[in-house]
Design a protein around this motif. Structure first.
Motif, PDB file in Angstrom:
ATOM      1  N   THR A 150       0.828  -1.209   0.000  1.00 14.24           N
ATOM      2  CA  THR A 150       0.000   0.000   0.000  1.00 14.24           C
ATOM      3  C   THR A 150       0.854   1.248   0.000  1.00 14.24           C
ATOM      4  O   THR A 150       0.574   2.220  -0.702  1.00 14.24           O
ATOM      5  N   TYR A 151       1.933   1.216   0.795  1.00 13.40           N
ATOM      6  CA  TYR A 151       2.797   2.394   0.891  1.00 13.40           C
ATOM      7  C   TYR A 151       3.538   2.636  -0.426  1.00 13.40           C
ATOM      8  O   TYR A 151       3.607   3.773  -0.917  1.00 13.40           O
ATOM      9  N   ILE A 152       4.099   1.561  -0.998  1.00 13.97           N
ATOM     10  CA  ILE A 152       4.880   1.720  -2.220  1.00 13.97           C
ATOM     11  C   ILE A 152       4.016   2.172  -3.385  1.00 13.97           C
ATOM     12  O   ILE A 152       4.452   2.961  -4.230  1.00 13.97           O
ATOM     13  N   ASN A 153       2.781   1.690  -3.449  1.00 11.97           N
ATOM     14  CA  ASN A 153       1.913   1.966  -4.589  1.00 11.97           C
ATOM     15  C   ASN A 153       1.056   3.223  -4.419  1.00 11.97           C
ATOM     16  O   ASN A 153       0.036   3.371  -5.086  1.00 11.97           O
ATOM     17  N   ARG A 154       1.474   4.113  -3.532  1.00 11.83           N
ATOM     18  CA  ARG A 154       0.744   5.376  -3.420  1.00 11.83           C
ATOM     19  C   ARG A 154       0.833   6.137  -4.733  1.00 11.83           C
ATOM     20  O   ARG A 154       1.880   6.151  -5.386  1.00 11.83           O
ATOM     21  N   PRO A 155      -0.270   6.816  -5.149  1.00 12.40           N
ATOM     22  CA  PRO A 155      -0.204   7.621  -6.373  1.00 12.40           C
ATOM     23  C   PRO A 155       0.855   8.705  -6.253  1.00 12.40           C
ATOM     24  O   PRO A 155       1.132   9.212  -5.161  1.00 12.40           O
ATOM     25  N   ALA A 156       1.455   9.077  -7.393  1.00 10.35           N
ATOM     26  CA  ALA A 156       2.506  10.093  -7.390  1.00 10.35           C
ATOM     27  C   ALA A 156       2.012  11.414  -6.823  1.00 10.35           C
ATOM     28  O   ALA A 156       2.758  12.133  -6.146  1.00 10.35           O
ATOM     29  N   SER A 157       0.744  11.741  -7.083  1.00  8.15           N
ATOM     30  CA  SER A 157       0.200  13.004  -6.575  1.00  8.15           C
ATOM     31  C   SER A 157       0.126  13.003  -5.049  1.00  8.15           C
ATOM     32  O   SER A 157       0.376  14.027  -4.403  1.00  8.15           O
ATOM     33  N   VAL A 158      -0.202  11.840  -4.465  1.00  5.03           N
ATOM     34  CA  VAL A 158      -0.271  11.733  -3.007  1.00  5.03           C
ATOM     35  C   VAL A 158       1.126  11.844  -2.405  1.00  5.03           C
ATOM     36  O   VAL A 158       1.328  12.520  -1.392  1.00  5.03           O
ATOM     37  N   VAL A 159       2.113  11.202  -3.037  1.00  2.00           N
ATOM     38  CA  VAL A 159       3.496  11.288  -2.559  1.00  2.00           C
ATOM     39  C   VAL A 159       3.979  12.736  -2.615  1.00  2.00           C
ATOM     40  O   VAL A 159       4.589  13.246  -1.667  1.00  2.00           O
ATOM     41  N   ALA A 160       3.692  13.416  -3.739  1.00  2.00           N
ATOM     42  CA  ALA A 160       4.112  14.808  -3.883  1.00  2.00           C
ATOM     43  C   ALA A 160       3.450  15.693  -2.841  1.00  2.00           C
ATOM     44  O   ALA A 160       4.087  16.585  -2.263  1.00  2.00           O
ATOM     45  N   LEU A 161       2.157  15.457  -2.579  1.00  2.00           N
ATOM     46  CA  LEU A 161       1.445  16.256  -1.587  1.00  2.00           C
ATOM     47  C   LEU A 161       2.043  16.050  -0.195  1.00  2.00           C
ATOM     48  O   LEU A 161       2.218  17.014   0.565  1.00  2.00           O
ATOM     49  N   LEU A 203      11.196  22.876  -2.833  1.00  2.00           N
ATOM     50  CA  LEU A 203      11.115  21.616  -3.570  1.00  2.00           C
ATOM     51  C   LEU A 203      10.827  21.832  -5.048  1.00  2.00           C
ATOM     52  O   LEU A 203      11.074  20.938  -5.872  1.00  2.00           O
ATOM     53  N   GLY A 204      10.268  23.002  -5.380  1.00  2.00           N
ATOM     54  CA  GLY A 204       9.877  23.253  -6.761  1.00  2.00           C
ATOM     55  C   GLY A 204       8.696  22.412  -7.186  1.00  2.00           C
ATOM     56  O   GLY A 204       8.522  22.104  -8.365  1.00  2.00           O
ATOM     57  N   LYS A 205       7.855  22.013  -6.210  1.00  2.00           N
ATOM     58  CA  LYS A 205       6.705  21.154  -6.496  1.00  2.00           C
ATOM     59  C   LYS A 205       5.409  21.862  -6.121  1.00  2.00           C
ATOM     60  O   LYS A 205       5.369  22.692  -5.202  1.00  2.00           O
ATOM     61  N   SER A 206       4.340  21.480  -6.816  1.00  2.00           N
ATOM     62  CA  SER A 206       3.006  21.954  -6.456  1.00  2.00           C
ATOM     63  C   SER A 206       1.981  20.888  -6.804  1.00  2.00           C
ATOM     64  O   SER A 206       2.176  20.094  -7.730  1.00  2.00           O
ATOM     65  N   VAL A 207       0.897  20.882  -6.046  1.00  2.00           N
ATOM     66  CA  VAL A 207      -0.192  19.926  -6.233  1.00  2.00           C
ATOM     67  C   VAL A 207      -1.508  20.681  -6.143  1.00  2.00           C
ATOM     68  O   VAL A 207      -1.680  21.545  -5.262  1.00  2.00           O
ATOM     69  N   LEU A 208      -2.428  20.357  -7.020  1.00  2.00           N
ATOM     70  CA  LEU A 208      -3.762  20.959  -6.982  1.00  2.00           C
ATOM     71  C   LEU A 208      -4.760  19.917  -6.507  1.00  2.00           C
ATOM     72  O   LEU A 208      -4.810  18.806  -7.043  1.00  2.00           O
ATOM     73  N   VAL A 209      -5.549  20.283  -5.507  1.00  2.00           N
ATOM     74  CA  VAL A 209      -6.587  19.400  -4.968  1.00  2.00           C
ATOM     75  C   VAL A 209      -7.930  20.060  -5.210  1.00  2.00           C
ATOM     76  O   VAL A 209      -8.143  21.211  -4.816  1.00  2.00           O
ATOM     77  N   THR A 210      -8.835  19.349  -5.878  1.00  2.00           N
ATOM     78  CA  THR A 210     -10.162  19.897  -6.156  1.00  2.00           C
ATOM     79  C   THR A 210     -11.234  19.064  -5.471  1.00  2.00           C
ATOM     80  O   THR A 210     -11.100  17.855  -5.316  1.00  2.00           O
ATOM     81  N   ASP A 211     -12.290  19.743  -5.079  1.00  2.00           N
ATOM     82  CA  ASP A 211     -13.451  19.077  -4.489  1.00  2.00           C
ATOM     83  C   ASP A 211     -14.692  19.765  -5.028  1.00  2.00           C
ATOM     84  O   ASP A 211     -14.948  20.929  -4.725  1.00  2.00           O
ATOM     85  N   GLY A 212     -15.448  19.061  -5.866  1.00  2.00           N
ATOM     86  CA  GLY A 212     -16.654  19.641  -6.437  1.00  2.00           C
ATOM     87  C   GLY A 212     -16.435  20.293  -7.782  1.00  2.00           C
ATOM     88  O   GLY A 212     -17.290  21.060  -8.244  1.00  2.00           O
ATOM     89  N   ILE A 213     -15.331  19.985  -8.466  1.00  2.00           N
ATOM     90  CA  ILE A 213     -15.120  20.527  -9.805  1.00  2.00           C
ATOM     91  C   ILE A 213     -16.004  19.766 -10.791  1.00  2.00           C
ATOM     92  O   ILE A 213     -16.179  18.548 -10.664  1.00  2.00           O
ATOM     93  N   PRO A 214     -16.627  20.443 -11.747  1.00  2.00           N
ATOM     94  CA  PRO A 214     -17.583  19.768 -12.638  1.00  2.00           C
ATOM     95  C   PRO A 214     -16.928  18.690 -13.503  1.00  2.00           C
ATOM     96  O   PRO A 214     -15.752  18.798 -13.875  1.00  2.00           O
ATOM     97  N   SER A 215     -17.704  17.653 -13.792  1.00  2.00           N
ATOM     98  CA  SER A 215     -17.248  16.640 -14.742  1.00  2.00           C
ATOM     99  C   SER A 215     -17.332  17.217 -16.144  1.00  2.00           C
ATOM    100  O   SER A 215     -18.187  18.069 -16.434  1.00  2.00           O
ATOM    101  N   LEU A 216     -16.458  16.759 -17.025  1.00  2.86           N
ATOM    102  CA  LEU A 216     -16.400  17.291 -18.381  1.00  2.86           C
ATOM    103  C   LEU A 216     -17.040  16.333 -19.378  1.00  2.86           C
ATOM    104  O   LEU A 216     -17.140  15.124 -19.128  1.00  2.86           O
ATOM    105  N   ALA A 217     -17.451  16.893 -20.498  1.00  2.00           N
ATOM    106  CA  ALA A 217     -18.031  16.084 -21.567  1.00  2.00           C
ATOM    107  C   ALA A 217     -16.943  15.206 -22.188  1.00  2.00           C
ATOM    108  O   ALA A 217     -15.743  15.468 -22.043  1.00  2.00           O
ATOM    109  N   GLU A 218     -17.377  14.163 -22.848  1.00  2.00           N
ATOM    110  CA  GLU A 218     -16.434  13.259 -23.504  1.00  2.00           C
ATOM    111  C   GLU A 218     -15.586  14.026 -24.511  1.00  2.00           C
ATOM    112  O   GLU A 218     -16.086  14.886 -25.245  1.00  2.00           O
ATOM    113  N   GLY A 219     -14.301  13.731 -24.520  1.00  2.00           N
ATOM    114  CA  GLY A 219     -13.399  14.416 -25.438  1.00  2.00           C
ATOM    115  C   GLY A 219     -12.765  15.655 -24.847  1.00  2.00           C
ATOM    116  O   GLY A 219     -11.973  16.323 -25.527  1.00  2.00           O
ATOM    117  N   LYS A 220     -13.087  15.975 -23.593  1.00  2.00           N
ATOM    118  CA  LYS A 220     -12.534  17.149 -22.930  1.00  2.00           C
ATOM    119  C   LYS A 220     -11.738  16.728 -21.698  1.00  2.00           C
ATOM    120  O   LYS A 220     -11.980  15.678 -21.103  1.00  2.00           O
TER     121      LYS A 220
END
Length: 273
Positions: A150-161, A191-208
């Motif tokens: 579980t620890y090794i397979n953390r998503p890259a965004s979670v590790v960066a955060l 670190l020169g790193k940044s992460v964006l966390v969204t909650d409630g951002i709209p879903s997009l149409a197919e192809g977007k």
């Protein structure tokens, strides 16, 4: 994500029982709602209380005697003895068998009456102890493997955060979205790193898709694309962040803008200076 859903994830996090996907949702929700930290602290305290509050149980000496007595009268052919007491008499041994079993069986009732427990043949005890040791090893290795995996397979965004939040110069800023949700940028200049966390951002149409940008002065620099799952996303910006960059998000075609420049007005704009 509402507070009730987060509380369920927080309970799983306190027990180290979240899947990688749930762990990402948990970190994203906590980053977007720092006021829920009290739930995390309460669950951690409860988990610690459960672990420390159980008194060590000392087994009764009778258990060992009863166990050894049962081992002594248990046939090695795989049959199971269901009777709680040994028979009054033992049948004659079959051809090829020895008569050693009868004296051993006669000593079993004495152990149940409180006398010294009979000693089972050494090879049986070694087998049982080895089996118990193997089972304990398998359980320990299995639990450890799950935790390590579980620890090794953390998503890259979670590790960066996590890296950003642990940095001494960690900063964050939030903006409200037109949809009613929020977007929070986390960054560390060292670190020169940044992460964006969204909650409630709209879903997009197919192809977007959503595309991230570092805006340096008047120059936008693409920082990758991301998709929102049920309005939630934790996305690490590609490339190195520079002090004073503006973090922005636009809606582009799948794969990102083909020209390398934004083709729509930004839906998220977060200055870092």
């Amino acid at each position: 994500m509402n507070e009730k859903d987060f509380a369920e994830l927080a309970a799983g996090a306190a027990l180290d029982a979240l899947s990688p996907d749930d762990q990402q949702r948990y970190h994203a929700a906590l980053a977007a709602h720092p006021e829920w930290q009290s739930i995390v602290d309460a669950d951690a305290d409860s988990a610690g209380f459960l672990a420390d509050g159980v008194a060590q149980a000392v087994p009764s000496p009778d258990i060992r005697a009863a166990l050894l007595a049962r081992i002594a009268v248990t046939p090695q052919s795989g049959d199971v003895v269901l009777s709680d007491s040994a028979p009054d008499s033992m049948p004659d041994p079959a051809p090829g068998e020895t008569a050693d079993a009868a004296p051993v069986a006669d000593s079993a009732p004495a152990a149940r009456d409180g006398d010294d427990a009979p000693k089972a043949p050494a090879h049986r005890l070694r087998f049982l102890f080895a089996l118990a040791a193997c089972l304990a090893l398998l359980v320990g290795v299995g639990a450890g493997a799950v935790a390590i995996n579980t620890y090794i397979n953390r998503p890259a965004s979670v590790v960066a955060l996590e890296d950003i939040q642990a940095a001494g110069d960690a900063q964050q800023a939030s903006v409200s979205l037109e949809s009613g949700g929020t977007a929070t940028a986390h960054w560390s200049a060292s670190l020169g790193k940044s992460v964006l966390v969204t909650d409630g951002i709209p879903s997009l149409a197919e192809g977007k898709t959503y595309e991230l940008w570092y805006v340096r002065g008047d120059t936008p620099v693409s920082a990758g694309v991301f998709a929102a799952d049920d309005g939630e996303a934790t996305a690490v910006l590609a490339g190195e962040m520079h002090a004073g960059d503006v973090i922005a998000v636009t809606v582009e075609q799948d794969g990102g803008s083909p020209s390398g420049l934004p083709t729509s007005d930004p839906v998220v704009v977060i200055p870092t200076a």
